[in-house]
Design an enzyme around this catalytic site. Structure first.
Site, PDB file in Angstrom:
ATOM      1  N   SER A 140      -6.102   7.463  -5.657  1.00 14.99           N
ATOM      2  CA  SER A 140      -4.954   6.284  -5.456  1.00 14.99           C
ATOM      3  C   SER A 140      -3.791   6.800  -5.045  1.00 14.99           C
ATOM      4  O   SER A 140      -3.183   7.134  -6.606  1.00 14.99           O
ATOM      5  CB  SER A 140      -5.690   4.833  -6.062  1.00 14.99           C
TER       6      SER A 140
ATOM      7  N   LYS B 155      -5.269  -0.031   0.594  1.00 15.71           N
ATOM      8  CA  LYS B 155      -5.695   0.137  -0.981  1.00 15.71           C
ATOM      9  C   LYS B 155      -5.411  -0.812  -2.177  1.00 15.71           C
ATOM     10  O   LYS B 155      -5.076  -1.104  -2.624  1.00 15.71           O
ATOM     11  CB  LYS B 155      -6.209   1.541  -1.058  1.00 15.71           C
TER      12      LYS B 155
ATOM     13  N   LYS C 205      -1.097   1.067 -12.623  1.00 17.16           N
ATOM     14  CA  LYS C 205      -0.737   2.116 -11.853  1.00 17.16           C
ATOM     15  C   LYS C 205      -1.143   1.705 -10.662  1.00 17.16           C
ATOM     16  O   LYS C 205       0.566   2.585 -10.022  1.00 17.16           O
ATOM     17  CB  LYS C 205      -1.979   3.515 -12.317  1.00 17.16           C
TER      18      LYS C 205
END
Length: 298
Positions: free
Chosen positions: A95, A170, A239
């Site tokens: 990611s 995402k 994050k």
């Protein structure tokens, strides 16, 4: 097709195992030597370095913690890019921000390497069961070439568009998740302070317009059970919200609600809850207000 897998952590290890079970020849590398040895015991061929692995395979899958580590593996000393054959496909399932992936793809293209992004949703349980949702940013030809690999790893495969598209969707999804969870914690606290029970709020909101995935997935299983192990860690959600803020600076898009949510998770991290499920942010509001929210389902 020979597949190299770099990053044998909580997500990478079960994905690599599924590829082995599907009959692929899997070469494995991780900076943790014991993880490589474990995968050798499951049928993988270990590699001493990422560069050594890159020279052997046709497709490389990476599942790494952040963009800085991805860049180091790809372009650092003894790097993947320096050892790949032309025509190799690199699938980054980490990611990271969309622009990070686009920059890596440009560097890869200069060496005749295809670089695509394919972040996932579904957690460790989905990685183990091979039921992940996979969001792919790639050109059509490359996507079709590696789709059989995705079909082993996931149940819902989405070709979002060009490189960076997977990371973008995402990021947007996890922005919504993070903000929804922070809002749920606030709402529960206000309700309790106004005299409502957590059980009543769950019953009514579950069939009303305030319902969300955060409520369905986190309230009863984690908050009402006062059990915050497993799940999706505060550190990971923090994050992901940071990635959204990074992209907002690149694209000049104000994200005031996201910025506020980041501070909620920062407060939880300051309390030492970074490894707990993201729903543990409710503890921040309990401490501030004296409200009793956790454990109401016991």
């Amino acid at each position: 097709m020979k597949i190299g897998f770099i990053g044998l952590g909580a997500m990478g290890k079960p994905m690599a195992c599924n590829l082995i079970a599907a009959g692929y020849e899997v070469h494995a590398f991780d900076v943790v030597e014991a993880a490589v040895k474990e995968m050798e015991g499951k049928g993988a061929i270990g590699a001493a370095t990422a560069g050594e692995l890159a020279a052997r395979v046709d497709v490389i899958i990476c599942s790494l913690p952040n963009a800085k580590i991805v860049e180091g593996v790809m372009t650092g000393k003894g790097s993947v890019f320096d050892n790949c054959k032309k025509g190799t496909v690199i699938i980054d399932m980490s990611s990271v921000a969309p622009n990070s992936t686009k920059a890596m793809a440009q560097k890869a293209a200069q060496k005749g390497i295809s670089y695509i992004d394919a972040p996932v949703s579904g957690g460790v349980s989905g990685a183990t069961a091979g039921t992940l949702t996979i969001m792919v940013g790639a050109d059509d030809e490359t996507f079709q070439k590696v789709k059989p690999v995705f079909d082993v790893l996931g149940k819902n495969i989405y070709h979002i568009g060009e490189v960076g598209g997977g990371d973008a969707i995402k990021m947007v999804n996890n922005l919504l998740l993070g903000c929804n969870m922070a809002a749920l914690a606030e709402a529960l606290t206000l309700g309790v302070k106004c005299g409502l029970s957590v059980e009543t709020m769950k019953e009514v909101i579950s069939v009303s317009s305030g319902r969300s995935y955060a409520l369905d997935a986190k309230l009863e299983k984690f908050i009402m059970a006062d059990q915050f192990t497993g799940g999706f860690a505060v550190d990971l959600q923090y994050k992901d919200l940071g990635l959204a803020l990074e992209a907002s600076r690149d694209e000049k898009v104000p994200l005031p609600m996201t910025a506020a949510a980041v501070q909620v998770y920062e407060a939880a991290r300051a309390k030492g809850q970074g490894r707990e499920d993201m729903s543990s942010v409710v503890k921040v509001w309990e401490d501030l207000t004296g409200a009793k929210i956790r454990g109401t389902g016991k």
